[in-house]
Design a protein around this motif. Structure first.
Motif, PDB file in Angstrom:
ATOM      1  N   LEU A  34     -34.579 -10.858  10.734  1.00  0.00           N
ATOM      2  CA  LEU A  34     -33.561 -11.906  10.611  1.00  0.00           C
ATOM      3  C   LEU A  34     -32.158 -11.308  10.685  1.00  0.00           C
ATOM      4  CD1 LEU A  34     -35.101 -14.144   7.795  1.00  0.00           C
ATOM      5  CD2 LEU A  34     -34.780 -14.763  10.206  1.00  0.00           C
ATOM      6  N   PHE A  35     -31.972 -10.165  10.044  1.00  0.00           N
ATOM      7  CA  PHE A  35     -30.688  -9.481  10.149  1.00  0.00           C
ATOM      8  C   PHE A  35     -30.371  -9.194  11.618  1.00  0.00           C
ATOM      9  CE2 PHE A  35     -28.162  -5.663  10.631  1.00  0.00           C
ATOM     10  CZ  PHE A  35     -27.119  -5.842   9.747  1.00  0.00           C
ATOM     11  N   GLY A  36     -31.370  -8.681  12.359  1.00  0.00           N
ATOM     12  CA  GLY A  36     -31.167  -8.387  13.768  1.00  0.00           C
ATOM     13  C   GLY A  36     -30.845  -9.620  14.587  1.00  0.00           C
ATOM     14  N   LEU A  37     -31.493 -10.736  14.260  1.00  0.00           N
ATOM     15  CA  LEU A  37     -31.179 -11.977  14.983  1.00  0.00           C
ATOM     16  C   LEU A  37     -29.726 -12.374  14.766  1.00  0.00           C
ATOM     17  CD1 LEU A  37     -34.362 -14.185  14.368  1.00  0.00           C
ATOM     18  CD2 LEU A  37     -33.747 -12.921  16.443  1.00  0.00           C
ATOM     19  N   GLY A  38     -29.249 -12.242  13.534  1.00  0.00           N
ATOM     20  CA  GLY A  38     -27.853 -12.564  13.259  1.00  0.00           C
ATOM     21  C   GLY A  38     -26.900 -11.602  13.941  1.00  0.00           C
ATOM     22  N   LEU A  39     -27.204 -10.284  13.834  1.00  0.00           N
ATOM     23  CA  LEU A  39     -26.323  -9.268  14.396  1.00  0.00           C
ATOM     24  C   LEU A  39     -26.226  -9.380  15.907  1.00  0.00           C
ATOM     25  CD1 LEU A  39     -24.687  -6.594  13.848  1.00  0.00           C
ATOM     26  CD2 LEU A  39     -26.822  -5.384  14.339  1.00  0.00           C
ATOM     27  N   PHE A  40     -27.357  -9.432  16.576  1.00  0.00           N
ATOM     28  CA  PHE A  40     -27.348  -9.427  18.046  1.00  0.00           C
ATOM     29  C   PHE A  40     -27.162 -10.823  18.635  1.00  0.00           C
ATOM     30  CE2 PHE A  40     -29.972  -5.681  16.844  1.00  0.00           C
ATOM     31  CZ  PHE A  40     -29.060  -4.717  17.252  1.00  0.00           C
ATOM     32  N   GLY A  41     -27.674 -11.838  17.940  1.00  0.00           N
ATOM     33  CA  GLY A  41     -27.481 -13.193  18.443  1.00  0.00           C
ATOM     34  C   GLY A  41     -26.018 -13.569  18.526  1.00  0.00           C
ATOM     35  N   PHE A  42     -25.231 -13.094  17.574  1.00  0.00           N
ATOM     36  CA  PHE A  42     -23.787 -13.334  17.569  1.00  0.00           C
ATOM     37  C   PHE A  42     -23.064 -12.210  18.316  1.00  0.00           C
ATOM     38  CE2 PHE A  42     -19.884 -13.526  14.497  1.00  0.00           C
ATOM     39  CZ  PHE A  42     -19.089 -13.972  15.534  1.00  0.00           C
ATOM     40  N   GLY A  43     -23.425 -10.961  18.000  1.00  0.00           N
ATOM     41  CA  GLY A  43     -22.657  -9.817  18.481  1.00  0.00           C
ATOM     42  C   GLY A  43     -22.772  -9.544  19.961  1.00  0.00           C
ATOM     43  N   VAL A  44     -23.924  -9.856  20.586  1.00  0.00           N
ATOM     44  CA  VAL A  44     -24.059  -9.634  22.028  1.00  0.00           C
ATOM     45  C   VAL A  44     -24.313 -10.946  22.758  1.00  0.00           C
ATOM     46  CG1 VAL A  44     -24.802  -7.244  21.769  1.00  0.00           C
ATOM     47  CG2 VAL A  44     -26.529  -9.036  21.893  1.00  0.00           C
ATOM     48  N   SER A  45     -23.753 -12.012  22.226  1.00  0.00           N
ATOM     49  CA  SER A  45     -23.849 -13.313  22.890  1.00  0.00           C
ATOM     50  C   SER A  45     -23.216 -13.294  24.273  1.00  0.00           C
ATOM     51  CB  SER A  45     -23.173 -14.390  22.027  1.00  0.00           C
ATOM     52  OG  SER A  45     -21.831 -14.030  21.727  1.00  0.00           O
ATOM     53  N   TRP A  46     -22.374 -12.282  24.512  1.00  0.00           N
ATOM     54  CA  TRP A  46     -21.710 -12.162  25.808  1.00  0.00           C
ATOM     55  C   TRP A  46     -22.689 -11.885  26.955  1.00  0.00           C
ATOM     56  CZ3 TRP A  46     -22.993  -7.216  27.046  1.00  0.00           C
ATOM     57  CH2 TRP A  46     -23.103  -6.287  26.002  1.00  0.00           C
ATOM     58  N   ILE A  47     -23.917 -11.486  26.641  1.00  0.00           N
ATOM     59  CA  ILE A  47     -24.908 -11.269  27.691  1.00  0.00           C
ATOM     60  C   ILE A  47     -25.096 -12.535  28.535  1.00  0.00           C
ATOM     61  CG2 ILE A  47     -27.393 -10.959  28.059  1.00  0.00           C
ATOM     62  CD1 ILE A  47     -26.071  -8.359  27.569  1.00  0.00           C
ATOM     63  N   THR A  48     -25.008 -13.691  27.887  1.00  0.00           N
ATOM     64  CA  THR A  48     -25.164 -14.957  28.604  1.00  0.00           C
ATOM     65  C   THR A  48     -24.111 -15.103  29.689  1.00  0.00           C
ATOM     66  OG1 THR A  48     -25.992 -15.934  26.556  1.00  0.00           O
ATOM     67  CG2 THR A  48     -25.395 -17.446  28.310  1.00  0.00           C
ATOM     68  N   SER A  49     -22.859 -14.726  29.374  1.00  0.00           N
ATOM     69  CA  SER A  49     -21.774 -14.832  30.359  1.00  0.00           C
ATOM     70  C   SER A  49     -22.050 -13.956  31.556  1.00  0.00           C
ATOM     71  CB  SER A  49     -20.443 -14.433  29.708  1.00  0.00           C
ATOM     72  OG  SER A  49     -20.163 -15.238  28.586  1.00  0.00           O
ATOM     73  N   GLY A  50     -22.525 -12.732  31.310  1.00  0.00           N
ATOM     74  CA  GLY A  50     -22.801 -11.821  32.409  1.00  0.00           C
ATOM     75  C   GLY A  50     -23.919 -12.323  33.303  1.00  0.00           C
ATOM     76  N   LEU A  51     -25.004 -12.822  32.703  1.00  0.00           N
ATOM     77  CA  LEU A  51     -26.133 -13.293  33.495  1.00  0.00           C
ATOM     78  C   LEU A  51     -25.778 -14.522  34.322  1.00  0.00           C
ATOM     79  CD1 LEU A  51     -29.001 -12.890  30.880  1.00  0.00           C
ATOM     80  CD2 LEU A  51     -28.709 -11.566  32.975  1.00  0.00           C
ATOM     81  N   SER A  52     -24.906 -15.367  33.802  1.00  0.00           N
ATOM     82  CA  SER A  52     -24.561 -16.598  34.520  1.00  0.00           C
ATOM     83  C   SER A  52     -23.783 -16.323  35.795  1.00  0.00           C
ATOM     84  CB  SER A  52     -23.746 -17.524  33.607  1.00  0.00           C
ATOM     85  OG  SER A  52     -22.496 -16.936  33.287  1.00  0.00           O
ATOM     86  N   LEU A  53     -23.226 -15.113  35.943  1.00  0.00           N
ATOM     87  CA  LEU A  53     -22.497 -14.757  37.157  1.00  0.00           C
ATOM     88  C   LEU A  53     -23.389 -14.124  38.212  1.00  0.00           C
ATOM     89  CD1 LEU A  53     -19.145 -13.310  35.738  1.00  0.00           C
ATOM     90  CD2 LEU A  53     -19.511 -15.498  36.856  1.00  0.00           C
ATOM     91  N   PHE A  54     -24.683 -14.000  37.921  1.00  0.00           N
ATOM     92  CA  PHE A  54     -25.605 -13.367  38.852  1.00  0.00           C
ATOM     93  C   PHE A  54     -26.123 -14.345  39.907  1.00  0.00           C
ATOM     94  CE2 PHE A  54     -27.257  -9.592  36.115  1.00  0.00           C
ATOM     95  CZ  PHE A  54     -25.966  -9.076  36.119  1.00  0.00           C
ATOM     96  N   GLY A  55     -25.426 -15.434  40.104  1.00  0.00           N
ATOM     97  CA  GLY A  55     -25.832 -16.403  41.122  1.00  0.00           C
ATOM     98  C   GLY A  55     -26.171 -17.743  40.504  1.00  0.00           C
ATOM     99  N   ALA A  56     -26.101 -18.783  41.320  1.00  0.00           N
ATOM    100  CA  ALA A  56     -26.327 -20.146  40.825  1.00  0.00           C
ATOM    101  C   ALA A  56     -27.721 -20.315  40.237  1.00  0.00           C
ATOM    102  CB  ALA A  56     -26.105 -21.142  41.957  1.00  0.00           C
TER     103      ALA A  56
END
Length: 510
Positions: free
Chosen positions: A62-84
């Motif tokens: 659960l700690f990891g879900l909080g840490l990475f779910g919030f802390g590396v949420s930017w992964i979503t932004s990067g993946l969304s630029l990989f094409g429509a």
């Protein structure tokens, strides 16, 4: 909060663990409330006391879900630029990434439960902090590694960061986790002498390590030199379009020509979205000659093709023949595609320019402006052991990056903070050029000398000093701290077994 209450109402402990993960993210940039890097893990340790092994593993997860779910949420932004086609998959894939990363603190919780035979004070002050550091190192090493959100990075401007030139980022993480254990001992250890001793140790460690910041581990080896970092601010959505190519080249050339009074001028990663040979004759060669006529040198991010292989590279241009640094540690899925036989269906949906790159070879330095420069490209500067490979020979650090993939998220600020840690560890000035930011010029104590606003076209200029000598971390790397933490864990395991055997033996005698 009484420990008995956490035991009686398990959901409270679970909530505490999840919340502590979320809270720990706020210790890192852009928030930079550094003491939360102590408080967050302390709350997790508190939730572990008197919990069952299964509950400890669950709370670590659960700690990891909080840490990475919030802390590396930017992964979503990067993946969304990989094409429509990838936009619909960005959130599910990012979620899988977070779920996997959370396994590290989850498994750490289960391993921590194996030391129940030791006293709470020993677990809090010795075993659990060592385990924390060991699992950070494992996360930064296994499967190419992901050394992001290391506790040490959050302390680059705080007292514990004084330990960075001695034992590096992981050493600072160990110290911070130890402070977290001491904090819990102050409130949870039953014996007054332990609580008082823990409080004294917090003060001694905090102020003692903080005093190390006054130590000059390295020294200037030359006169101050003027340097510039160019932030071209070319949007990722248009960067690779043929119709914007000449506009990009013109922008970087014009921004550079206004700063020929600088000895060294640095452009970002892939500032030129093309192969070196495509732009050498008509563009880079004349610009290099112009730089040399003004006594300047350029470091330019682009791509180089040798045979059938393409490399993410930095070219050093000026009076001498061009020199190249080829990126050694590539980003999976971004720069190369692992498990093609399994994930071919995914790659066919992705539109990632220059995604079939080869890992670099050769050295870690180039010559520029009369200096030996230690170069890293983008994500490489998250690995302290990569950066120190060009030291102590190099007198300057240069990192080029393209964080435009992650937009206005937490990533650019976190990445800049990581760069500052590399400067602090090595006692060198750092020039960091990022396409849309955050670019900066950093001093050898990790202090920011110049910083560019994100998403702005800007050129930073400052005076830096070539530095010589080597910090203990440069000489020894991560080996001492990793050997020590695993040694502590092993000794704790043997001690626990001896205690259990002794207890079983007494039970049989009675």
């Amino acid at each position: 909060m009484r420990l008995g209450l956490l035991h009686e109402r398990a959901w409270l402990g679970d909530l505490l663990a999840l919340g502590s993960g979320l809270l720990t993210v706020v210790a890192f940039a852009p928030y930079s409330i550094a003491p939360l890097a102590v408080i967050g893990p302390a709350l997790l340790f508190l939730s572990w006391l008197e919990a069952t092994p299964r509950r400890m593993a669950w709370r670590g997860y659960l700690f990891g879900l909080g840490l990475f779910g919030f802390g590396v949420s930017w992964i979503t932004s990067g993946l969304s630029l990989f094409g429509a086609h990838m936009q619909a998959l960005a959130l599910p894939l990012a979620s899988v990434f977070v779920l996997v990363l959370a396994l590290y603190p989850g498994i750490m919780g289960w391993v921590a439960s194996r030391f129940a035979g030791l006293s709470a004070a020993l677990r809090l002050i010795l075993i659990w902090p060592a385990l924390w550091t060991a699992f950070e190192w494992l996360r930064g090493t296994l499967f190419t590694g992901f050394p992001w959100l290391l506790l040490g990075d959050s302390q680059v401007a705080s007292a514990p960061g004084g330990f960075a030139p001695v034992l590096g980022d992981y050493g600072v993480s160990w110290l911070v986790a130890t402070l977290a254990g001491l904090l819990v001992c102050i409130v949870a250890c039953r014996r007054a002498i332990l609580r008082i001793g823990a409080a004294a140790m917090v003060l001694v460690l905090w102020f003692g390590v903080g005093a190390l910041r006054a130590v000059d581990w390295t020294h200037p080896t030359g006169a101050p030199m003027r340097v510039s970092v160019v932030q071209g601010n070319v949007p990722q959505q248009t960067k690779w379009r043929p119709e914007t190519f000449m506009r990009t080249l013109t922008r970087y050339r014009d921004l550079t020509r206004a700063h020929w009074d600088s000895r060294l001028i640095v452009w970002p990663e892939s500032a030129i979205p093309a192969l070196y040979r495509q732009v050498a004759g008509d563009y880079l060669d004349p610009l290099a000659a112009e730089a040399a006529s003004h006594g300047s040198a350029l470091m330019v991010g682009l791509f180089v093709k040798r045979g059938k292989k393409i490399y993410n590279a930095v070219a050093s241009l000026g009076a001498a023949a061009p020199e190249f640094y080829f990126k050694h540690h590539l980003v999976p899925f971004g720069e190369y595609m692992p498990f093609k036989h399994l994930l071919g269906w995914l790659y066919r949906r992705m539109d990632v320019p220059m995604s079939g790159l080869s890992p670099g070879h050769g050295g870690y330095t180039v010559q520029a402006a009369g200096q030996t420069v230690d170069v890293s490209i983008c994500y490489e500067d998250a690995y302290g052991d990569i950066v120190i490979r060009g030291l102590p020979q190099a007198s300057l650090l240069v990192n080029v990056s393209d964080d435009a993939w992650f937009g206005d998220s937490l990533e650019p600020a976190q990445h800049m903070q990581i760069g500052r840690m590399r400067a602090l560890e090595t006692g060198r000035y750092l020039l960091r050029a990022a396409n849309t930011g955050i670019s900066g010029i950093v001093g050898p104590k990790g202090e920011v000398l110049a910083l560019a606003d994100q998403d702005r076209t800007e050129v930073l200029t400052a005076e830096v000093r070539p530095m010589g000598g080597a910090t203990p971390y440069v000489r020894l790397g991560n080996t001492p701290v990793i050997a020590l933490v695993f040694g502590v864990v092993l000794l704790g395991w043997f001690a626990g077994r001896l205690i259990n055997r002794s207890g079983n033996h007494r039970g049989q005698e009675s």
